[in-house]
Design a protein around this motif. Structure first.
Motif: not given
Lengths: 111, 116
Positions: A2, A31, A96-99, A101
């Protein structure tokens, strides 16, 4: 593995004290965001900090970001019973611009 | 509560049933998401729709089938689920999917699904 990982997993403090939660991540980010979740409910966005920012404030919340250490902290000052919740960091990875959590920190404010 | 609603809030279904989860956003957003939240695990992104087109499918089993008929509605069709699929299913929306400006996600209250 993760991207974001919060610590501690759980935190109990007295009402009125300050609560600090940390988030560490592995890869470069665009960010980082912090969210709150009350038990069994949806997440609520708290604050967003960009990779070129070091600190942001919103009311009783203060977020710091150290990109050299790949870590962020969320400080809640003068805690209240209503702050009892789980807090999650979400990182927006540059590759990869993946968010993604983290597992969250469960905060319990004792009366 | 946040402009994103989900129905039903609770669902109990057998492994042979077919059911659907519904999500509606009243925020004029262009991107919608399905997440699965299981105990002691990170929030798992399942699907992403941007302007009604599926843009992410994160290795989700075919027993979960999403549908996005328009930018305000998102469904998750369920069939022949397993007990390990029991979880809180969260829908979220954001102004845009990706871009120069980062957008926060607005979450619905979730559907608590129990598969028996």
């Amino acid at each position: 593995s993760q991207q974001g990982e919060e610590d501690p997993q759980a935190l109990s403090i007295q009402e009125g004290e300050n609560a600090t939660m940390n988030c560490s991540y592995k890869t470069s980010i665009n960010n980082l965001q912090w969210y709150r979740q009350n038990s069994g409910r949806g997440l609520v966005h708290l604050i967003l900090i960009r990779s070129n920012e070091r600190e942001k404030h919103s009311g009783r919340l203060r977020v710091t970001l150290d990109t050299s250490k790949k870590s962020s902290s969320l400080l809640i000052t003068a805690s209240r019973a209503a702050d009892t919740a789980s807090y999650f960091c979400a990182t927006d990875a540059k590759r990869d611009d993946k968010i993604i959590f983290g597992k969250g920190t469960r905060l319990h404010i004792l009366p | 509560e946040t402009g994103v609603t989900q129905t039903p809030r609770h669902l109990v279904m057998g492994m042979t049933n077919k059911k659907s989860l519904k999500c509606e956003q009243h925020l004029g957003h262009n991107a919608m998401y399905w997440y699965k939240q299981s105990a002691k695990k990170p929030l798992e992104l399942m699907f992403v729709y941007s302007l009604e087109e599926r843009v992410e499918n994160n290795s989700v089993p075919s027993r979960f089938s999403p549908e996005c008929p328009n930018s305000s509605h998102l469904f998750l069709h369920l069939h022949t689920l397993q007990p390990e699929d029991s979880a809180l299913y969260l829908c979220a929306s954001s102004q845009e999917y990706r871009g120069e400006i980062p957008y926060e996600q607005y979450f619905g209250p979730g559907t608590r699904l129990t598969v028996t």
